[in-house]
Write an enzyme that holds these catalytic residues in place. Structure first.
Site, mmCIF file in Angstrom:
data_model
loop_
_atom_site.group_PDB
_atom_site.id
_atom_site.type_symbol
_atom_site.label_atom_id
_atom_site.label_comp_id
_atom_site.label_asym_id
_atom_site.label_seq_id
_atom_site.Cartn_x
_atom_site.Cartn_y
_atom_site.Cartn_z
ATOM 1 N N HIS A 40 0.751 -1.170 -0.098
ATOM 2 C CA HIS A 40 0.099 0.041 0.038
ATOM 3 C C HIS A 40 1.080 1.523 0.256
ATOM 4 O O HIS A 40 0.803 2.547 -0.788
ATOM 5 C CB HIS A 40 -0.817 0.060 0.944
ATOM 6 C CG HIS A 40 -1.682 -1.060 1.320
ATOM 7 N ND1 HIS A 40 -1.659 -2.169 2.351
ATOM 8 C CD2 HIS A 40 -3.326 -0.829 0.552
ATOM 9 C CE1 HIS A 40 -2.243 -3.338 1.999
ATOM 10 N NE2 HIS A 40 -3.429 -2.414 0.826
ATOM 11 N N GLN A 66 -18.471 -6.699 -0.421
ATOM 12 C CA GLN A 66 -17.639 -7.291 -1.213
ATOM 13 C C GLN A 66 -17.098 -8.605 -0.792
ATOM 14 O O GLN A 66 -16.868 -9.404 -1.123
ATOM 15 C CB GLN A 66 -16.496 -6.960 -1.711
ATOM 16 C CG GLN A 66 -15.048 -6.393 -0.430
ATOM 17 C CD GLN A 66 -14.291 -4.959 -1.198
ATOM 18 O OE1 GLN A 66 -14.443 -3.823 -1.981
ATOM 19 N NE2 GLN A 66 -13.063 -5.778 -1.744
ATOM 20 N N GLN A 159 -9.113 -6.813 -10.555
ATOM 21 C CA GLN A 159 -10.279 -5.438 -9.684
ATOM 22 C C GLN A 159 -9.530 -4.626 -10.767
ATOM 23 O O GLN A 159 -10.140 -3.392 -11.213
ATOM 24 C CB GLN A 159 -10.039 -5.516 -8.456
ATOM 25 C CG GLN A 159 -10.099 -4.539 -7.658
ATOM 26 C CD GLN A 159 -10.167 -4.336 -6.007
ATOM 27 O OE1 GLN A 159 -10.500 -4.930 -5.731
ATOM 28 N NE2 GLN A 159 -8.540 -3.816 -5.664
ATOM 29 N N VAL A 182 4.003 -5.295 -4.735
ATOM 30 C CA VAL A 182 5.635 -5.887 -4.322
ATOM 31 C C VAL A 182 5.616 -6.530 -3.554
ATOM 32 O O VAL A 182 4.785 -7.568 -3.511
ATOM 33 C CB VAL A 182 5.253 -4.356 -3.286
ATOM 34 C CG1 VAL A 182 6.676 -4.245 -2.204
ATOM 35 C CG2 VAL A 182 5.220 -3.053 -4.094
HETATM 36 O O1 PAF Z 1 -8.390 -4.185 -2.762
HETATM 37 C C1 PAF Z 1 -9.056 -3.630 -1.825
HETATM 38 O O2 PAF Z 1 -8.802 -3.233 -1.004
HETATM 39 C C2 PAF Z 1 -10.955 -3.029 -1.799
HETATM 40 O O3 PAF Z 1 -10.798 -3.961 -2.744
HETATM 41 C C3 PAF Z 1 -11.350 -1.621 -2.737
HETATM 42 C C4 PAF Z 1 -10.449 -1.450 -4.211
HETATM 43 C C5 PAF Z 1 -11.045 -0.680 -1.841
HETATM 44 C C6 PAF Z 1 -12.582 -1.674 -2.052
HETATM 45 O O4 PAF Z 1 -12.598 -2.312 -0.935
#
Ligand code: PAF
Length: 299
Positions: A40, A66, A159, A182
Protein backbone atom coordinates in the site's frame (compact mmCIF):
# COMPACT_ATOMS: atom_id res chain seq x y z
CA UNK A 1 6.53 13.42 8.38
CA UNK A 2 3.34 15.21 9.53
CA UNK A 3 0.51 12.97 10.74
CA UNK A 4 -2.32 12.71 8.21
CA UNK A 5 -5.66 14.32 9.07
CA UNK A 6 -8.05 11.53 10.09
CA UNK A 7 -11.67 12.08 9.04
CA UNK A 8 -14.61 9.72 9.30
CA UNK A 9 -17.62 11.66 7.96
CA UNK A 10 -18.48 12.99 4.51
CA UNK A 11 -18.63 16.55 5.87
CA UNK A 12 -15.16 16.30 7.44
CA UNK A 13 -13.79 14.90 4.19
CA UNK A 14 -15.17 17.79 2.14
CA UNK A 15 -13.73 20.28 4.62
CA UNK A 16 -10.31 18.59 4.71
CA UNK A 17 -9.96 18.95 0.93
CA UNK A 18 -11.83 22.20 0.24
CA UNK A 19 -9.01 24.70 0.50
CA UNK A 20 -6.50 22.76 -1.63
CA UNK A 21 -9.12 21.76 -4.18
CA UNK A 22 -10.10 25.45 -4.35
CA UNK A 23 -6.49 26.29 -5.21
CA UNK A 24 -6.80 23.94 -8.19
CA UNK A 25 -4.62 21.15 -6.79
CA UNK A 26 -5.17 17.63 -8.09
CA UNK A 27 -6.51 15.08 -5.61
CA UNK A 28 -5.11 11.53 -5.48
CA UNK A 29 -6.97 8.61 -3.92
CA UNK A 30 -5.72 5.23 -2.72
CA UNK A 31 -8.74 3.11 -1.76
CA UNK A 32 -7.89 0.40 0.81
CA UNK A 33 -9.46 -1.85 3.40
CA UNK A 34 -6.71 -1.10 5.91
CA UNK A 35 -4.28 -3.69 7.36
CA UNK A 36 -1.78 -1.68 5.37
CA UNK A 37 1.67 -2.91 4.36
CA UNK A 38 4.47 -1.65 2.14
CA UNK A 39 2.50 -2.70 -0.94
CA UNK A 40 0.00 0.00 0.00
CA UNK A 41 2.94 2.31 0.75
CA UNK A 42 3.97 1.95 -2.89
CA UNK A 43 0.43 2.88 -3.99
CA UNK A 44 0.65 6.02 -1.84
CA UNK A 45 4.00 6.96 -3.41
CA UNK A 46 2.50 6.41 -6.87
CA UNK A 47 -0.41 8.70 -5.98
CA UNK A 48 2.03 11.33 -4.71
CA UNK A 49 4.02 11.17 -7.96
CA UNK A 50 0.76 11.60 -9.90
CA UNK A 51 -0.59 14.65 -8.02
CA UNK A 52 2.63 16.45 -7.07
CA UNK A 53 1.79 18.95 -4.33
CA UNK A 54 -1.88 18.02 -4.33
CA UNK A 55 -3.47 16.11 -1.46
CA UNK A 56 -3.21 12.31 -1.31
CA UNK A 57 -6.21 10.67 0.36
CA UNK A 58 -6.17 7.07 1.63
CA UNK A 59 -9.59 5.57 2.33
CA UNK A 60 -9.75 2.76 4.88
CA UNK A 61 -13.03 0.91 4.74
CA UNK A 62 -13.74 -2.80 5.11
CA UNK A 63 -16.60 -2.94 2.64
CA UNK A 64 -19.25 -5.50 3.72
CA UNK A 65 -20.79 -5.47 0.25
CA UNK A 66 -17.81 -7.27 -1.29
CA UNK A 67 -17.70 -10.13 1.24
CA UNK A 68 -19.81 -13.24 0.70
CA UNK A 69 -21.32 -15.49 3.35
CA UNK A 70 -18.57 -17.48 5.06
CA UNK A 71 -15.81 -15.09 3.93
CA UNK A 72 -13.51 -13.29 6.34
CA UNK A 73 -15.44 -10.00 6.92
CA UNK A 74 -15.45 -10.38 10.72
CA UNK A 75 -11.89 -11.57 11.05
CA UNK A 76 -10.52 -9.14 8.45
CA UNK A 77 -7.68 -7.37 10.33
CA UNK A 78 -8.47 -3.85 11.62
CA UNK A 79 -5.24 -2.03 12.52
CA UNK A 80 -6.05 1.70 12.37
CA UNK A 81 -3.18 2.98 14.54
CA UNK A 82 -0.52 1.14 12.55
CA UNK A 83 -2.27 2.15 9.31
CA UNK A 84 -2.10 5.83 10.25
CA UNK A 85 1.60 5.48 11.00
CA UNK A 86 2.28 3.93 7.60
CA UNK A 87 0.21 6.64 5.86
CA UNK A 88 2.23 9.28 7.75
CA UNK A 89 5.51 7.67 6.69
CA UNK A 90 4.40 7.89 3.05
CA UNK A 91 3.31 11.53 3.17
CA UNK A 92 -0.45 10.96 2.99
CA UNK A 93 -2.47 14.10 3.73
CA UNK A 94 -5.92 12.75 4.60
CA UNK A 95 -7.11 9.35 5.85
CA UNK A 96 -10.83 8.80 5.32
CA UNK A 97 -12.00 5.98 7.62
CA UNK A 98 -15.80 6.03 7.56
CA UNK A 99 -18.21 3.71 9.38
CA UNK A 100 -20.49 1.35 7.48
CA UNK A 101 -23.44 3.67 8.26
CA UNK A 102 -21.56 6.64 6.83
CA UNK A 103 -20.96 4.84 3.53
CA UNK A 104 -24.32 3.04 3.37
CA UNK A 105 -26.68 5.29 5.36
CA UNK A 106 -29.77 3.54 3.98
CA UNK A 107 -28.43 0.02 4.50
CA UNK A 108 -27.53 -2.05 1.45
CA UNK A 109 -27.81 0.18 -1.64
CA UNK A 110 -30.65 -0.49 -4.06
CA UNK A 111 -28.61 0.70 -7.02
CA UNK A 112 -25.29 -1.06 -7.51
CA UNK A 113 -22.66 -1.34 -10.25
CA UNK A 114 -22.92 -4.56 -12.25
CA UNK A 115 -19.48 -5.76 -13.37
CA UNK A 116 -20.80 -7.59 -16.44
CA UNK A 117 -19.43 -10.94 -17.66
CA UNK A 118 -15.92 -10.33 -16.35
CA UNK A 119 -17.33 -10.17 -12.82
CA UNK A 120 -18.29 -13.84 -12.75
CA UNK A 121 -15.08 -15.51 -13.93
CA UNK A 122 -11.78 -16.18 -12.10
CA UNK A 123 -12.20 -14.59 -8.63
CA UNK A 124 -15.84 -13.83 -9.42
CA UNK A 125 -16.56 -17.54 -10.02
CA UNK A 126 -15.77 -18.46 -6.42
CA UNK A 127 -16.85 -15.13 -4.93
CA UNK A 128 -20.30 -14.36 -6.40
CA UNK A 129 -21.21 -10.69 -5.93
CA UNK A 130 -17.66 -9.76 -4.93
CA UNK A 131 -16.91 -7.42 -7.82
CA UNK A 132 -20.38 -5.90 -7.69
CA UNK A 133 -19.51 -4.91 -4.11
CA UNK A 134 -16.05 -3.67 -5.10
CA UNK A 135 -17.26 -1.56 -8.04
CA UNK A 136 -20.14 -0.13 -6.03
CA UNK A 137 -17.92 1.03 -3.17
CA UNK A 138 -15.23 2.34 -5.53
CA UNK A 139 -17.87 4.35 -7.42
CA UNK A 140 -19.10 5.71 -4.07
CA UNK A 141 -15.56 6.60 -2.98
CA UNK A 142 -15.05 8.40 -6.28
CA UNK A 143 -18.26 10.34 -5.59
CA UNK A 144 -17.21 11.21 -2.04
CA UNK A 145 -13.53 12.05 -2.59
CA UNK A 146 -13.87 13.30 -6.22
CA UNK A 147 -10.27 12.34 -7.04
CA UNK A 148 -8.47 13.26 -10.25
CA UNK A 149 -6.32 10.13 -9.99
CA UNK A 150 -6.91 6.84 -8.17
CA UNK A 151 -4.25 4.18 -7.65
CA UNK A 152 -4.90 0.43 -7.39
CA UNK A 153 -2.47 -2.46 -7.13
CA UNK A 154 -1.93 -4.89 -9.98
CA UNK A 155 -2.08 -7.72 -7.45
CA UNK A 156 -5.86 -7.95 -7.78
CA UNK A 157 -5.53 -7.67 -11.53
CA UNK A 158 -9.16 -8.54 -12.24
CA UNK A 159 -10.25 -5.74 -9.93
CA UNK A 160 -7.96 -3.29 -11.73
CA UNK A 161 -9.28 -4.31 -15.17
CA UNK A 162 -12.90 -4.02 -13.97
CA UNK A 163 -12.32 -0.60 -12.40
CA UNK A 164 -10.76 0.69 -15.60
CA UNK A 165 -13.74 -0.69 -17.50
CA UNK A 166 -16.23 0.91 -15.10
CA UNK A 167 -14.52 4.29 -15.40
CA UNK A 168 -14.56 4.03 -19.18
CA UNK A 169 -18.10 2.62 -19.57
CA UNK A 170 -19.63 5.07 -17.07
CA UNK A 171 -17.46 8.07 -18.07
CA UNK A 172 -16.39 8.70 -14.48
CA UNK A 173 -13.49 10.97 -15.42
CA UNK A 174 -10.96 9.56 -12.95
CA UNK A 175 -7.49 8.58 -14.13
CA UNK A 176 -6.75 5.01 -12.99
CA UNK A 177 -3.13 4.05 -12.32
CA UNK A 178 -2.19 0.39 -11.82
CA UNK A 179 0.85 0.02 -9.55
CA UNK A 180 3.20 -2.94 -9.67
CA UNK A 181 2.89 -5.64 -7.04
CA UNK A 182 5.40 -5.34 -4.20
CA UNK A 183 7.02 -8.63 -3.24
CA UNK A 184 9.04 -10.20 -0.46
CA UNK A 185 12.62 -10.99 -1.54
CA UNK A 186 11.58 -14.60 -2.27
CA UNK A 187 8.79 -13.44 -4.59
CA UNK A 188 5.70 -13.75 -2.39
CA UNK A 189 3.33 -10.89 -3.22
CA UNK A 190 2.60 -8.66 -0.21
CA UNK A 191 -1.00 -9.10 0.95
CA UNK A 192 -2.98 -8.25 4.07
CA UNK A 193 -3.97 -11.92 4.11
CA UNK A 194 -0.36 -13.16 4.41
CA UNK A 195 -0.65 -12.56 8.16
CA UNK A 196 -3.04 -15.55 8.34
CA UNK A 197 -0.28 -17.93 7.14
CA UNK A 198 1.60 -20.14 9.62
CA UNK A 199 5.39 -20.25 9.23
CA UNK A 200 5.10 -23.47 7.23
CA UNK A 201 2.32 -22.10 5.02
CA UNK A 202 4.34 -18.94 4.45
CA UNK A 203 7.13 -21.13 3.00
CA UNK A 204 4.63 -23.05 0.87
CA UNK A 205 2.96 -19.87 -0.40
CA UNK A 206 6.03 -18.79 -2.35
CA UNK A 207 5.19 -21.58 -4.81
CA UNK A 208 2.56 -19.32 -6.42
CA UNK A 209 5.23 -16.93 -7.66
CA UNK A 210 7.51 -19.82 -8.68
CA UNK A 211 4.70 -21.28 -10.80
CA UNK A 212 4.16 -17.94 -12.56
CA UNK A 213 7.84 -17.42 -13.25
CA UNK A 214 8.31 -20.95 -14.53
CA UNK A 215 5.36 -20.49 -16.89
CA UNK A 216 6.75 -17.17 -18.10
CA UNK A 217 10.10 -18.74 -18.86
CA UNK A 218 8.37 -21.39 -21.05
CA UNK A 219 6.03 -19.04 -22.90
CA UNK A 220 8.02 -19.04 -26.15
CA UNK A 221 5.77 -21.68 -27.72
CA UNK A 222 2.57 -19.94 -26.60
CA UNK A 223 0.04 -20.18 -23.77
CA UNK A 224 -0.25 -23.99 -23.66
CA UNK A 225 3.45 -24.57 -23.14
CA UNK A 226 3.50 -21.83 -20.50
CA UNK A 227 0.61 -23.45 -18.63
CA UNK A 228 2.21 -26.90 -18.94
CA UNK A 229 5.41 -25.61 -17.36
CA UNK A 230 3.47 -23.85 -14.62
CA UNK A 231 1.53 -27.02 -13.81
CA UNK A 232 4.76 -29.04 -13.69
CA UNK A 233 6.13 -26.59 -11.13
CA UNK A 234 2.89 -26.85 -9.18
CA UNK A 235 3.23 -30.62 -8.91
CA UNK A 236 6.51 -30.05 -7.05
CA UNK A 237 4.79 -27.72 -4.53
CA UNK A 238 3.45 -28.87 -1.17
CA UNK A 239 0.33 -27.61 0.54
CA UNK A 240 -0.92 -25.53 -2.41
CA UNK A 241 -4.51 -26.27 -3.42
CA UNK A 242 -4.92 -24.73 -6.89
CA UNK A 243 -8.12 -22.95 -7.85
CA UNK A 244 -7.00 -21.64 -11.26
CA UNK A 245 -3.92 -21.02 -13.35
CA UNK A 246 -4.80 -19.19 -16.58
CA UNK A 247 -3.21 -17.17 -19.35
CA UNK A 248 -5.28 -14.33 -20.83
CA UNK A 249 -4.76 -11.21 -22.88
CA UNK A 250 -4.03 -8.02 -20.88
CA UNK A 251 -7.79 -7.29 -20.60
CA UNK A 252 -8.51 -10.83 -19.33
CA UNK A 253 -9.92 -11.98 -22.69
CA UNK A 254 -8.67 -15.12 -24.49
CA UNK A 255 -4.88 -15.46 -24.62
CA UNK A 256 -3.25 -14.60 -27.94
CA UNK A 257 -0.88 -17.19 -29.46
CA UNK A 258 1.73 -14.44 -29.62
CA UNK A 259 2.20 -11.08 -27.94
CA UNK A 260 1.42 -9.62 -24.55
CA UNK A 261 -0.72 -11.50 -22.05
CA UNK A 262 -1.29 -11.99 -18.35
CA UNK A 263 -0.86 -15.12 -16.28
CA UNK A 264 -2.96 -15.39 -13.13
CA UNK A 265 -3.06 -17.88 -10.28
CA UNK A 266 -5.33 -18.43 -7.27
CA UNK A 267 -4.76 -21.11 -4.67
CA UNK A 268 -5.52 -21.97 -1.11
CA UNK A 269 -2.59 -22.43 1.26
CA UNK A 270 -4.01 -23.85 4.48
CA UNK A 271 -7.26 -21.93 4.88
CA UNK A 272 -5.94 -18.78 3.20
CA UNK A 273 -6.82 -17.99 -0.39
CA UNK A 274 -3.99 -16.23 -2.22
CA UNK A 275 -3.83 -14.67 -5.69
CA UNK A 276 -0.96 -13.49 -7.84
CA UNK A 277 -0.33 -12.57 -11.49
CA UNK A 278 2.33 -11.27 -13.84
CA UNK A 279 2.61 -10.00 -17.39
CA UNK A 280 3.67 -12.73 -19.83
CA UNK A 281 5.12 -12.41 -23.29
CA UNK A 282 3.79 -15.21 -25.49
CA UNK A 283 5.24 -16.75 -28.61
CA UNK A 284 8.83 -15.57 -28.42
CA UNK A 285 11.60 -16.32 -25.93
CA UNK A 286 11.24 -14.11 -22.85
CA UNK A 287 14.26 -12.07 -21.84
CA UNK A 288 16.30 -13.84 -19.11
CA UNK A 289 14.73 -13.32 -15.70
CA UNK A 290 16.97 -13.14 -12.70
CA UNK A 291 14.84 -12.12 -9.75
CA UNK A 292 11.24 -12.68 -8.66
CA UNK A 293 10.61 -8.95 -9.03
CA UNK A 294 11.87 -8.19 -12.49
CA UNK A 295 9.01 -9.66 -14.48
CA UNK A 296 6.52 -6.87 -13.75
CA UNK A 297 5.37 -4.19 -16.12
CA UNK A 298 2.49 -1.80 -16.06
CA UNK A 299 -0.77 -3.17 -17.36
O1 PAF B 1 -8.51 -3.84 -3.05
C1 PAF B 1 -9.11 -3.48 -2.03
O2 PAF B 1 -8.52 -3.27 -0.97
C2 PAF B 1 -10.63 -3.30 -2.10
O3 PAF B 1 -11.22 -4.20 -2.95
C3 PAF B 1 -11.04 -1.86 -2.45
C4 PAF B 1 -10.58 -1.48 -3.86
C5 PAF B 1 -10.47 -0.89 -1.45
C6 PAF B 1 -12.57 -1.74 -2.42
O4 PAF B 1 -13.08 -2.04 -1.16
Amino acid sequence: MPTPVLVSTRAELVEALAERRGRGQQVGLVPTMGALHEGHGALMETARAAVGDGPVVVSIFVNPLQFGAGEDLDRYPRTLDADLELCGAHGVDVVFAPSVAEVYPGGDPQVTVEPGPLGSVLEGATRPGHYRGVLTVVAKLFGLVRPDVAVFGQKDYQQLVLIRRMVSDLCLGVEIVGAETVREPDGLALSSRNRYLSAREREQAVALNRVLRRAISDAGLGPDSALGAGRAELRRANGVDLDYLVVTDPDLGPAPAQGEGRILIAARVGTTRLIDNLPIHLGAPSPTRTSPNDTEGDS
